[in-house]
Design a protein around this motif. Sequence first.
Motif, PDB file in Angstrom:
ATOM      1  N   VAL A   8       0.829  -1.204   0.000  1.00 46.20           N
ATOM      2  CA  VAL A   8       0.000   0.000   0.000  1.00 46.20           C
ATOM      3  C   VAL A   8       0.862   1.252   0.000  1.00 46.20           C
ATOM      4  CG1 VAL A   8      -1.776   1.282   1.262  1.00 46.20           C
ATOM      5  CG2 VAL A   8      -1.834  -1.237   1.207  1.00 46.20           C
ATOM      6  N   GLU A   9       1.957   1.206   0.787  1.00 48.73           N
ATOM      7  CA  GLU A   9       2.859   2.360   0.864  1.00 48.73           C
ATOM      8  C   GLU A   9       4.268   1.875   1.167  1.00 48.73           C
ATOM      9  OE1 GLU A   9       3.390   6.562   3.389  1.00 48.73           O
ATOM     10  OE2 GLU A   9       1.542   5.378   3.556  1.00 48.73           O
ATOM     11  N   ASN A  10       5.243   2.465   0.497  1.00 48.26           N
ATOM     12  CA  ASN A  10       6.647   2.131   0.740  1.00 48.26           C
ATOM     13  C   ASN A  10       7.500   3.372   0.520  1.00 48.26           C
ATOM     14  OD1 ASN A  10       9.221   1.119   0.949  1.00 48.26           O
ATOM     15  ND2 ASN A  10       9.155  -0.034  -0.963  1.00 48.26           N
ATOM     16  N   SER A  11       7.972   3.944   1.626  1.00 50.94           N
ATOM     17  CA  SER A  11       8.894   5.072   1.535  1.00 50.94           C
ATOM     18  C   SER A  11      10.180   4.777   2.299  1.00 50.94           C
ATOM     19  CB  SER A  11       8.238   6.347   2.074  1.00 50.94           C
ATOM     20  OG  SER A  11       7.800   6.159   3.417  1.00 50.94           O
ATOM     21  N   MET A  12      10.521   3.501   2.405  1.00 51.93           N
ATOM     22  CA  MET A  12      11.716   3.096   3.113  1.00 51.93           C
ATOM     23  C   MET A  12      12.969   3.427   2.298  1.00 51.93           C
ATOM     24  SD  MET A  12      10.449   1.828   5.900  1.00 51.93           S
ATOM     25  CE  MET A  12      11.926   1.100   6.603  1.00 51.93           C
ATOM     26  N   ALA A  13      14.075   3.576   3.024  1.00 57.12           N
ATOM     27  CA  ALA A  13      15.390   3.816   2.417  1.00 57.12           C
ATOM     28  C   ALA A  13      15.402   5.025   1.487  1.00 57.12           C
ATOM     29  CB  ALA A  13      15.871   2.572   1.682  1.00 57.12           C
ATOM     30  N   PRO A  14      15.062   6.223   1.993  1.00 53.98           N
ATOM     31  CA  PRO A  14      15.062   7.410   1.128  1.00 53.98           C
ATOM     32  C   PRO A  14      16.450   7.829   0.657  1.00 53.98           C
ATOM     33  CG  PRO A  14      14.694   8.041   3.411  1.00 53.98           C
ATOM     34  CD  PRO A  14      14.616   6.547   3.367  1.00 53.98           C
ATOM     35  N   ILE A  15      17.508   7.243   1.246  1.00 60.86           N
ATOM     36  CA  ILE A  15      18.859   7.534   0.750  1.00 60.86           C
ATOM     37  C   ILE A  15      19.049   7.031  -0.671  1.00 60.86           C
ATOM     38  CG2 ILE A  15      19.930   7.575   3.035  1.00 60.86           C
ATOM     39  CD1 ILE A  15      20.918   4.713   2.474  1.00 60.86           C
ATOM     40  N   ILE A  16      18.231   6.068  -1.067  1.00 56.20           N
ATOM     41  CA  ILE A  16      18.297   5.550  -2.435  1.00 56.20           C
ATOM     42  C   ILE A  16      17.410   6.413  -3.308  1.00 56.20           C
ATOM     43  CG2 ILE A  16      17.885   3.548  -3.912  1.00 56.20           C
ATOM     44  CD1 ILE A  16      18.359   1.819  -1.422  1.00 56.20           C
ATOM     45  N   LYS A  17      18.006   7.099  -4.255  1.00 51.82           N
ATOM     46  CA  LYS A  17      17.306   8.149  -5.001  1.00 51.82           C
ATOM     47  C   LYS A  17      16.490   7.636  -6.180  1.00 51.82           C
ATOM     48  CE  LYS A  17      18.978  11.088  -2.151  1.00 51.82           C
ATOM     49  NZ  LYS A  17      18.115  11.576  -1.066  1.00 51.82           N
ATOM     50  N   VAL A  18      16.675   6.381  -6.569  1.00 50.66           N
ATOM     51  CA  VAL A  18      15.890   5.856  -7.685  1.00 50.66           C
ATOM     52  C   VAL A  18      14.575   5.272  -7.156  1.00 50.66           C
ATOM     53  CG1 VAL A  18      17.891   5.389  -9.118  1.00 50.66           C
ATOM     54  CG2 VAL A  18      17.065   3.623  -7.564  1.00 50.66           C
ATOM     55  N   ASP A  19      13.582   5.194  -8.025  1.00 49.22           N
ATOM     56  CA  ASP A  19      12.265   4.689  -7.624  1.00 49.22           C
ATOM     57  C   ASP A  19      12.210   3.168  -7.765  1.00 49.22           C
ATOM     58  OD1 ASP A  19      11.335   7.258  -7.080  1.00 49.22           O
ATOM     59  OD2 ASP A  19      10.708   7.567  -9.162  1.00 49.22           O
ATOM     60  N   TYR A  20      12.956   2.480  -6.914  1.00 53.82           N
ATOM     61  CA  TYR A  20      12.942   1.015  -6.968  1.00 53.82           C
ATOM     62  C   TYR A  20      11.552   0.472  -6.649  1.00 53.82           C
ATOM     63  CZ  TYR A  20      12.909   1.071  -1.877  1.00 53.82           C
ATOM     64  OH  TYR A  20      12.544   1.281  -0.565  1.00 53.82           O
ATOM     65  N   GLN A  21      10.739   1.257  -5.892  1.00 49.75           N
ATOM     66  CA  GLN A  21       9.434   0.781  -5.426  1.00 49.75           C
ATOM     67  C   GLN A  21       8.437   0.582  -6.560  1.00 49.75           C
ATOM     68  OE1 GLN A  21      10.844   3.730  -4.558  1.00 49.75           O
ATOM     69  NE2 GLN A  21      10.692   4.143  -2.364  1.00 49.75           N
ATOM     70  N   LYS A  22       8.714   1.176  -7.740  1.00 50.13           N
ATOM     71  CA  LYS A  22       7.737   1.073  -8.821  1.00 50.13           C
ATOM     72  C   LYS A  22       7.667  -0.339  -9.395  1.00 50.13           C
ATOM     73  CE  LYS A  22      10.978   2.611 -12.425  1.00 50.13           C
ATOM     74  NZ  LYS A  22      11.279   3.661 -13.414  1.00 50.13           N
ATOM     75  N   ASN A  23       8.672  -1.146  -9.114  1.00 56.19           N
ATOM     76  CA  ASN A  23       8.695  -2.518  -9.607  1.00 56.19           C
ATOM     77  C   ASN A  23       8.067  -3.471  -8.582  1.00 56.19           C
ATOM     78  OD1 ASN A  23      10.151  -1.822 -12.000  1.00 56.19           O
ATOM     79  ND2 ASN A  23      12.004  -1.675 -10.746  1.00 56.19           N
ATOM     80  N   ILE A  24       7.535  -4.569  -9.053  1.00 56.76           N
ATOM     81  CA  ILE A  24       6.958  -5.587  -8.174  1.00 56.76           C
ATOM     82  C   ILE A  24       8.105  -6.387  -7.559  1.00 56.76           C
ATOM     83  CG2 ILE A  24       5.507  -7.639  -8.056  1.00 56.76           C
ATOM     84  CD1 ILE A  24       3.935  -6.517 -10.416  1.00 56.76           C
ATOM     85  N   PRO A  25       8.141  -6.513  -6.224  1.00 55.30           N
ATOM     86  CA  PRO A  25       9.256  -7.235  -5.610  1.00 55.30           C
ATOM     87  C   PRO A  25       9.112  -8.746  -5.730  1.00 55.30           C
ATOM     88  CG  PRO A  25       7.712  -6.567  -3.933  1.00 55.30           C
ATOM     89  CD  PRO A  25       7.212  -5.964  -5.223  1.00 55.30           C
ATOM     90  N   ILE A  26      10.239  -9.425  -5.620  1.00 54.43           N
ATOM     91  CA  ILE A  26      10.226 -10.862  -5.382  1.00 54.43           C
ATOM     92  C   ILE A  26       9.887 -11.055  -3.910  1.00 54.43           C
ATOM     93  CG2 ILE A  26      11.623 -12.955  -5.310  1.00 54.43           C
ATOM     94  CD1 ILE A  26      13.287 -11.819  -7.583  1.00 54.43           C
ATOM     95  N   ALA A  27       8.876 -11.851  -3.602  1.00 61.75           N
ATOM     96  CA  ALA A  27       8.380 -11.961  -2.229  1.00 61.75           C
ATOM     97  C   ALA A  27       8.323 -13.414  -1.782  1.00 61.75           C
ATOM     98  CB  ALA A  27       6.987 -11.327  -2.118  1.00 61.75           C
ATOM     99  N   HIS A  28       8.748 -13.640  -0.536  1.00 63.28           N
ATOM    100  CA  HIS A  28       8.711 -14.971   0.057  1.00 63.28           C
ATOM    101  C   HIS A  28       8.323 -14.879   1.525  1.00 63.28           C
ATOM    102  CE1 HIS A  28      11.616 -15.497  -3.314  1.00 63.28           C
ATOM    103  NE2 HIS A  28      10.910 -16.595  -3.471  1.00 63.28           N
ATOM    104  N   TYR A  29       7.852 -16.007   2.032  1.00 65.67           N
ATOM    105  CA  TYR A  29       7.460 -16.133   3.438  1.00 65.67           C
ATOM    106  C   TYR A  29       8.098 -17.382   4.007  1.00 65.67           C
ATOM    107  CZ  TYR A  29       4.403 -17.266   7.425  1.00 65.67           C
ATOM    108  OH  TYR A  29       3.905 -17.597   8.660  1.00 65.67           O
TER     109      TYR A  29
END
Length: 230
Positions: free
Chosen positions: A194-215
């Motif tokens: 829903v929201e991801n603003s973690m690691a603002p030191i990284i200036k590129v918009d990595y969040q726009k991509n769908i992550p690889i996710a595991h549990y």
Amino acid sequence: MKRRWIMTQEWRDVLFLHWPISAEDLREHIPSELKIDLYDNKAWIGFVFFQVKGNRPRLAPPFPGLSSYLELNVRTYVSYKGKSGVFFFSLDADNPVIVKLATLGNFLPYRQANIQLQKRNNIFSISSKVSNANSITETLITSFEPMPEIIEGTLLEQWLTERYCLWTKINNDLYRVDIWHAPWKLQNVKGDIVENSMAPIIKVDYQKNIPIAHYSKRKKVRTYLPIKEK
């Protein structure tokens, strides 16, 4: 490992989120002694969320108020003299005493966070918020459902998750902390961020991509004394 461990804990309801990223976008934020690990010429940023249970030192019972907490860490993958591990940008926890102890001597970048975990049927909801020194609020809000099957991890999935040490730099000295646990038993997940603003030191918009996710349901972990690298 022949050395004696000093701390043990169990990680429960572990969520991994991973995004590919350019090594150039990470380099200035990582100690120069560490080499950025690449897979298919890509660096990776990873979020790992989990519940800590049974946190205790060797030969001692769990201390009241210190044995259980929620944690969200943001990391990338590095190596030093051929040994691979992780480097943390942040480690957020909802237990203020744990944060105070872990940040003694600026050893690790722990931060006090407001973290909540809810589970309804088989759906997990996570909310984590922390304000850093620049008054920037870093937030992760996500919900996910683990798929029932244990998967046989691909080479990439194993590369991302099977990491058994971390490095941290204090003043001009580089330290390594080794950990031990059995290999991960991973499950795929479906869900939404829903929201991801973690690691603002990284200036590129990595969040726009769908992550690889595991549990993973749980993992018993042991931690060893830090070693000063030469």
